[in-house]
Design an enzyme around this catalytic site. Structure first.
Site, PDB file in Angstrom:
ATOM      1  N   LYS A 190       1.102  -1.104   0.017  1.00  0.00           N
ATOM      2  CA  LYS A 190       0.130  -0.072  -0.208  1.00  0.00           C
ATOM      3  C   LYS A 190       1.079   1.118  -0.051  1.00  0.00           C
ATOM      4  O   LYS A 190       1.476   1.858   1.210  1.00  0.00           O
ATOM      5  CB  LYS A 190      -0.983   0.062   1.070  1.00  0.00           C
ATOM      6  CG  LYS A 190      -2.137   0.895   1.325  1.00  0.00           C
ATOM      7  CD  LYS A 190      -2.049   2.256   0.946  1.00  0.00           C
ATOM      8  CE  LYS A 190      -2.232   3.198   1.747  1.00  0.00           C
ATOM      9  NZ  LYS A 190      -1.933   4.587   1.147  1.00  0.00           N
ATOM     10  N   GLU A 265       8.595   1.071  11.569  1.00  0.00           N
ATOM     11  CA  GLU A 265       9.912   2.316  11.835  1.00  0.00           C
ATOM     12  C   GLU A 265       9.020   3.549  11.871  1.00  0.00           C
ATOM     13  O   GLU A 265       8.457   3.822  10.744  1.00  0.00           O
ATOM     14  CB  GLU A 265      10.677   2.116  10.693  1.00  0.00           C
ATOM     15  CG  GLU A 265      11.821   2.943  10.622  1.00  0.00           C
ATOM     16  CD  GLU A 265      12.203   3.536   9.304  1.00  0.00           C
ATOM     17  OE1 GLU A 265      12.274   3.027   8.450  1.00  0.00           O
ATOM     18  OE2 GLU A 265      12.372   4.691   9.508  1.00  0.00           O
ATOM     19  N   CYS A 299      13.349   9.875   8.367  1.00  0.00           N
ATOM     20  CA  CYS A 299      12.962   9.407   9.726  1.00  0.00           C
ATOM     21  C   CYS A 299      14.177   9.770  10.762  1.00  0.00           C
ATOM     22  O   CYS A 299      14.129  10.198  11.781  1.00  0.00           O
ATOM     23  CB  CYS A 299      12.420   8.143  10.078  1.00  0.00           C
ATOM     24  SG  CYS A 299      13.488   6.949   8.859  1.00  0.00           S
ATOM     25  N   GLU A 399       8.616  15.906  15.948  1.00  0.00           N
ATOM     26  CA  GLU A 399       9.380  15.643  14.631  1.00  0.00           C
ATOM     27  C   GLU A 399       8.670  16.645  13.475  1.00  0.00           C
ATOM     28  O   GLU A 399       7.632  16.703  13.394  1.00  0.00           O
ATOM     29  CB  GLU A 399       8.972  14.386  14.156  1.00  0.00           C
ATOM     30  CG  GLU A 399       9.666  13.741  12.636  1.00  0.00           C
ATOM     31  CD  GLU A 399       9.199  12.441  12.455  1.00  0.00           C
ATOM     32  OE1 GLU A 399       8.294  12.009  12.407  1.00  0.00           O
ATOM     33  OE2 GLU A 399      10.393  11.776  12.048  1.00  0.00           O
TER      34      GLU A 399
HETATM   35  P1  NDP Z   1       1.651   8.367   8.010  1.00  0.00           P
HETATM   36  O1  NDP Z   1       1.909   7.500   9.177  1.00  0.00           O
HETATM   37  O2  NDP Z   1       0.030   8.594   8.208  1.00  0.00           O
HETATM   38  O3  NDP Z   1       1.528   7.723   6.602  1.00  0.00           O
HETATM   39  C1  NDP Z   1       2.404   6.755   6.437  1.00  0.00           C
HETATM   40  C2  NDP Z   1       1.763   5.469   5.457  1.00  0.00           C
HETATM   41  O4  NDP Z   1       0.710   5.059   6.217  1.00  0.00           O
HETATM   42  C3  NDP Z   1       0.991   5.818   4.185  1.00  0.00           C
HETATM   43  O5  NDP Z   1       1.040   4.827   3.234  1.00  0.00           O
HETATM   44  C4  NDP Z   1      -0.401   6.315   4.804  1.00  0.00           C
HETATM   45  O6  NDP Z   1      -1.217   6.197   3.668  1.00  0.00           O
HETATM   46  C5  NDP Z   1      -0.763   4.796   5.620  1.00  0.00           C
HETATM   47  N1  NDP Z   1      -1.720   5.238   6.433  1.00  0.00           N
HETATM   48  C6  NDP Z   1      -2.025   6.444   6.850  1.00  0.00           C
HETATM   49  N2  NDP Z   1      -3.263   6.102   7.754  1.00  0.00           N
HETATM   50  C7  NDP Z   1      -3.240   4.680   8.094  1.00  0.00           C
HETATM   51  C8  NDP Z   1      -4.025   3.879   8.802  1.00  0.00           C
HETATM   52  N3  NDP Z   1      -5.124   4.429   9.500  1.00  0.00           N
HETATM   53  N4  NDP Z   1      -3.815   2.605   8.541  1.00  0.00           N
HETATM   54  C9  NDP Z   1      -2.674   2.209   7.784  1.00  0.00           C
HETATM   55  N5  NDP Z   1      -1.932   2.921   6.877  1.00  0.00           N
HETATM   56  C10 NDP Z   1      -2.319   4.252   7.199  1.00  0.00           C
HETATM   57  O7  NDP Z   1       2.394   9.761   7.844  1.00  0.00           O
HETATM   58  P2  NDP Z   1       1.851  11.011   7.027  1.00  0.00           P
HETATM   59  O8  NDP Z   1       2.054  10.476   5.528  1.00  0.00           O
HETATM   60  O9  NDP Z   1       0.500  11.687   7.586  1.00  0.00           O
HETATM   61  O10 NDP Z   1       2.920  12.120   7.557  1.00  0.00           O
HETATM   62  C11 NDP Z   1       2.673  12.554   8.818  1.00  0.00           C
HETATM   63  C12 NDP Z   1       4.145  12.451   9.581  1.00  0.00           C
HETATM   64  O11 NDP Z   1       4.533  11.282   9.901  1.00  0.00           O
HETATM   65  C13 NDP Z   1       5.332  13.370   8.972  1.00  0.00           C
HETATM   66  O12 NDP Z   1       5.318  14.877   9.068  1.00  0.00           O
HETATM   67  C14 NDP Z   1       6.478  12.687   9.601  1.00  0.00           C
HETATM   68  O13 NDP Z   1       6.644  13.478  10.746  1.00  0.00           O
HETATM   69  C15 NDP Z   1       5.891  11.178   9.866  1.00  0.00           C
HETATM   70  N6  NDP Z   1       6.465  10.348   8.917  1.00  0.00           N
HETATM   71  C16 NDP Z   1       7.547   9.510   9.231  1.00  0.00           C
HETATM   72  C17 NDP Z   1       7.982   8.743   8.227  1.00  0.00           C
HETATM   73  C18 NDP Z   1       9.151   7.790   8.552  1.00  0.00           C
HETATM   74  O14 NDP Z   1      10.033   7.475   7.585  1.00  0.00           O
HETATM   75  N7  NDP Z   1       9.285   7.383   9.638  1.00  0.00           N
HETATM   76  C19 NDP Z   1       7.628   8.751   6.967  1.00  0.00           C
HETATM   77  C20 NDP Z   1       6.466   9.410   6.628  1.00  0.00           C
HETATM   78  C21 NDP Z   1       5.958  10.221   7.661  1.00  0.00           C
HETATM   79  P3  NDP Z   1      -1.646   7.530   3.050  1.00  0.00           P
HETATM   80  O15 NDP Z   1      -0.405   8.369   2.733  1.00  0.00           O
HETATM   81  O16 NDP Z   1      -2.504   7.412   1.679  1.00  0.00           O
HETATM   82  O17 NDP Z   1      -2.363   8.489   4.252  1.00  0.00           O
END
Ligand code: NDP
Length: 497
Positions: A190, A265, A299, A399
């Site tokens: 996904k 992660e 991250c 973050e």
């Molecule tokens: P999310 O954690 O929401 O998204 C990461 C993934 O999870 C995406 O594929 C997202 O899909 C999916 N997702 C979202 N909600 C759900 C759910 N309820 N169940 C299962 N999967 C889900 O991060 P965001 O994109 O909203 O970013 C927000 C913040 O998260 C950033 O500002 C950053 O601080 C942090 N982040 C950290 C990352 C890392 O590498 N550790 C990577 C990305 C973000 P979709 O994109 O379609 O919502």
């Protein structure tokens, strides 16, 4: 003799139009027939429409993955799976430039970075290809009465869901697909709604290389719909998730139904510590790019930059000069150092923190503005440095996921370790020093899954990284990662008769 200039990227033909879901080896529309736009963050323009997969589509994909897991794929030998991975690598490298251009256009990172990502993926695929013998059977001695032989099997877990973030989707998917193919598992990916295109383009490469139908499936869509359905699906044996701590917590709750295994992660607020004895010529660009790389959307970025007080003034001045020399622009321009942030939502989030930094009393030493002019349509932020930051300020605790450094002064090792560990996260950390004893003491003292000494941010897929505290659990990379796609079974065999 001068080195030939790297080619200028061309807009890939793959962009544009509507993209479908990849299920059971076929491209199919979402069951509900719905789509949504995906945009180029450098321009804000729509570059394609994606199928809005939801629970019914996830279910189809899990059924296809289960059928593939139980089908002929389960009889592939380690050598056959290894050859498959090496064929994927060969084909991917033929499409390297196209893949890098798609990733850059879709999520904004400079083309120099995404070209390197392709090289990193090649390394990762070859590493996973070297692990196809991980599903071993060994004998174990026992003290049972009679004549009982014991065998220890490691067998593939089954169907693995990979939930991928937008900050590096093309490489990120390999933390799921690589070990799945190495061990004989199958998977449902996904991608993030903001950056799905490189993953979709990869599906055709996987098929062309001979990945059997249903072994890798891709369901695009929203996290709250497709992502949540995948995390909760009873037919999924494990979820590999990268993203925010908040969503990570939701994944843990959703996984409880069938007690899925998890690899999480999550977020970070990593300390990067510069001692006065460090080689500042290396530490300034190293620590700066430890945050500014990928526009801070990594991250383990070393966003809390602790600098020993005696060199703090000089360090901040050098950091200002370094930041001013960085070129921010559209990622397809080969001279660019920082591309845009992924979305207008992320831009708002980063600018909110920049404003808060000023309001809470940090001194803005560099950057701090959204870029306009010819970049006005995209989501560009200047590389930003706050000096004189107090560890208790919000910008030093939460973050940000943008190109924002908080410089925090310190005097002693004990003091800096206390501050470095005063965080809910435990993903990464860095130390810059010429003293071996300091390097050892501080790298041991930082409570995080990965620490870099006199460098920052490189990850070898054969070694990997992970987190502790609220940065998650489950190691990524190395044999331990591959083995987390296996379950263990002991067979007690009475061979008396
Ligand atoms: P999310 O954690 O929401 O998204 C990461 C993934 O999870 C995406 O594929 C997202 O899909 C999916 N997702 C979202 N909600 C759900 C759910 N309820 N169940 C299962 N999967 C889900 O991060 P965001 O994109 O909203 O970013 C927000 C913040 O998260 C950033 O500002 C950053 O601080 C942090 N982040 C950290 C990352 C890392 O590498 N550790 C990577 C990305 C973000 P979709 O994109 O379609 O919502």
């Amino acid at each position: 003799m001068s080195t030939p200039a790297a080619p200028s990227p061309v807009r890939p033909a793959f962009l544009g139009g509507s993209k479908q879901l990849f299920i059971g080896g076929r491209w199919v529309a979402a069951a509900a027939g719905e789509e949504f736009d995906t945009v180029d963050p450098a321009s804000g323009q729509v570059i394609a429409r994606l199928a809005r997969g939801a629970a019914a589509d996830v279910d189809r994909a899990v059924v296809a993955a289960r059928a593939a897991f139980e089908g002929p794929w389960s009889r592939w030998t380690p050598l056959e799976r290894q050859r498959l991975l090496l064929r994927i690598d060969e084909l991917m490298l033929k499409h390297a430039e196209e893949l890098a251009s798609i990733e850059t256009t879709d999520m904004g990172a400079p083309i120099t970075r995404t070209r390197n990502t392709v090289k990193w993926i090649s390394q990762a695929i070859r590493f996973f290809a070297s692990c196809t013998g991980a599903a071993t059977t060994t004998t174990a001695s026992n003290s049972l009465p009679g004549n009982v032989m014991t065998l220890n099997h490691k067998a593939p877990l089954g169907v693995v869901g990979g939930i991928i973030p937008w900050n590096g989707p093309m490489g990120g998917q390999w933390w799921t697909i690589g070990p799945a193919l190495a061990t004989g598992c199958t998977c449902v990916i996904k991608p993030a709604e903001d950056a799905s295109l490189s993953i979709l383009r990869f599906a055709d490469i996987l098929a062309e290389a001979g990945v059997p139908d249903g072994v890798v499936n891709i369901v695009t869509g929203y996290g709250s719909e497709a992502g949540a359905a995948l995390a909760a699906h009873p037919g999924v044996d494990k979820i590999s998730f990268t993203g925010s701590t908040e969503t990570g917590r939701r994944i843990v709750q959703a996984s409880a139904g069938n007690l899925k295994r998890l690899q999480l992660e999550l977020g970070g607020k990593s300390p990067d510590i510069v001692f006065a004895d460090a080689d500042l010529d290396a530490a300034v660009p190293g620590a700066a790019m430890g945050v500014f790389a990928n526009s801070g959307q990594i991250c383990y970025s070393g966003t809390r930059l602790f600098v020993q007080r005696s060199v703090q003034k000089e360090f901040v001045e050098r950091l200002q000069r370094f930041s001013a020399g960085l070129k921010v622009g559209k990622g397809l321009d080969p001279g660019v150092d920082l591309g845009p942030l992924i979305s207008s939502r992320q831009l708002d989030r980063v600018m909110h923190y920049v404003k808060l930094g000023g309001e809470q009393g940090a001194r803005l030493a560099a950057g701090g503005r959204r870029l306009g002019g010819e970049l006005a349509g995209g989501y560009f932020v200047e590389p930003t440095v706050f000096a004189g930051v107090d560890q208790r300020m919000t910008i030093a605790r939460e973050e940000i996921f943008g190109p924002v450094i908080s410089v925090i002064p310190f005097d002693t090792v004990d003091e800096v370790l206390k501050m470095a560990n005063d965080t809910e996260y435990g993903l990464g950390g860095g130390v810059w020093t010429r003293h071996l004893a300091t390097a050892h003491q501080v790298s041991q003292g930082i409570r995080a899954g990965v620490v870099w000494v006199n460098c920052y941010g490189a990850v070898d897929p054969a070694v990997g990284f992970g987190g502790c505290k609220m940065s998650g659990y489950g190691w990524k990379g190395g044999l331990e990662h591959v083995e987390s796609f296996l379950y263990r079974k002991a067979v007690y065999m009475n061979i008396a008769g």
